[in-house]
Design a protein around this motif. Structure first.
Motif, PDB file in Angstrom:
ATOM      1  N   ILE A   3       0.869  -1.180   0.000  1.00 19.44           N
ATOM      2  CA  ILE A   3       0.000   0.000   0.000  1.00 19.44           C
ATOM      3  C   ILE A   3       0.903   1.227   0.000  1.00 19.44           C
ATOM      4  N   ARG A   4       0.688   2.057  -0.979  1.00 23.37           N
ATOM      5  CA  ARG A   4       1.418   3.333  -1.062  1.00 23.37           C
ATOM      6  C   ARG A   4       0.396   4.449  -1.119  1.00 23.37           C
ATOM      7  N   LEU A   5       0.635   5.483  -0.344  1.00 25.06           N
ATOM      8  CA  LEU A   5      -0.279   6.614  -0.311  1.00 25.06           C
ATOM      9  C   LEU A   5       0.240   7.732  -1.196  1.00 25.06           C
ATOM     10  N   PRO A  13      -6.684   9.690   2.797  1.00 25.29           N
ATOM     11  CA  PRO A  13      -5.852   8.508   3.055  1.00 25.29           C
ATOM     12  C   PRO A  13      -6.648   7.248   3.409  1.00 25.29           C
ATOM     13  N   VAL A  17      -6.429   3.644   1.384  1.00 28.64           N
ATOM     14  CA  VAL A  17      -6.167   2.352   2.025  1.00 28.64           C
ATOM     15  C   VAL A  17      -7.299   1.385   1.692  1.00 28.64           C
ATOM     16  N   ARG A  20      -7.164   0.266  -1.952  1.00 31.29           N
ATOM     17  CA  ARG A  20      -6.023  -0.607  -2.245  1.00 31.29           C
ATOM     18  C   ARG A  20      -6.262  -2.023  -1.718  1.00 31.29           C
ATOM     19  N   LEU A  42      -0.355  -1.329  10.692  1.00 36.48           N
ATOM     20  CA  LEU A  42      -0.475  -0.767   9.355  1.00 36.48           C
ATOM     21  C   LEU A  42      -0.413   0.759   9.409  1.00 36.48           C
ATOM     22  N   ASP A  45       3.172   1.681   9.787  1.00 35.56           N
ATOM     23  CA  ASP A  45       3.897   1.437   8.533  1.00 35.56           C
ATOM     24  C   ASP A  45       3.620   2.526   7.500  1.00 35.56           C
ATOM     25  N   LEU A  46       2.382   3.024   7.493  1.00 39.92           N
ATOM     26  CA  LEU A  46       1.993   4.019   6.497  1.00 39.92           C
ATOM     27  C   LEU A  46       2.156   5.461   6.981  1.00 39.92           C
ATOM     28  N   VAL A  53      -6.718   4.202   9.607  1.00 43.56           N
ATOM     29  CA  VAL A  53      -6.731   2.811   9.144  1.00 43.56           C
ATOM     30  C   VAL A  53      -7.970   2.099   9.681  1.00 43.56           C
TER      31      VAL A  53
END
Length: 120
Positions: A3-5, A13, A17, A20, A42, A45-46, A53
């Protein structure tokens, strides 16, 4: 999980998420039963707030794409993974039949694996 934002995107955002994860499930990269990372991990991580999230997971759950199983975590549903409805129904019938026979869940899984000739 890949997952890339896009921080320059007008899409919030949480929605990035959500989209994705739904896309990964639909593409088969997250099969039915795949466990998603815990919300806090998560988010970390993001670089997001945990509530961001959590909202994505909540919306995925409301759409029937994931299921939260308490301490067992959040998993991708067969619906999200594109499993045909007839296959889901057959699995539900099998689960009900083995439960009625008193077969423990792990034994029922082993029977299914053997029938499909899958490694245990």
């Amino acid at each position: 999980m890949d997952i890339r934002l896009d921080l320059d995107s007008p899409v919030p955002p949480y929605e990035q998420v959500r989209l994705r994860i739904a896309g990964l499930a639909a593409a088969g990269a997250l099969p039915a039963g795949a466990k998603l990372p815990p919300v806090r991990r998560l988010a970390e991580d993001l670089g997001l707030a945990a509530n961001t999230v959590a909202r994505a997971y909540r919306e995925l759950e409301q759409a029937g794409l994931v299921e939260t199983r308490g301490r067992a975590g959040t998993v991708v549903t067969a619906r999200a993974a594109g499993t045909p409805a007839a296959a889901r129904a057959a699995a539900e019938r099998y689960a009900a039949a083995t439960a009625k026979l008193g077969v423990p869940p792990e034994a029922a899984l082993e029977l299914a694996r053997a029938a499909l000739r899958l490694p245990g």
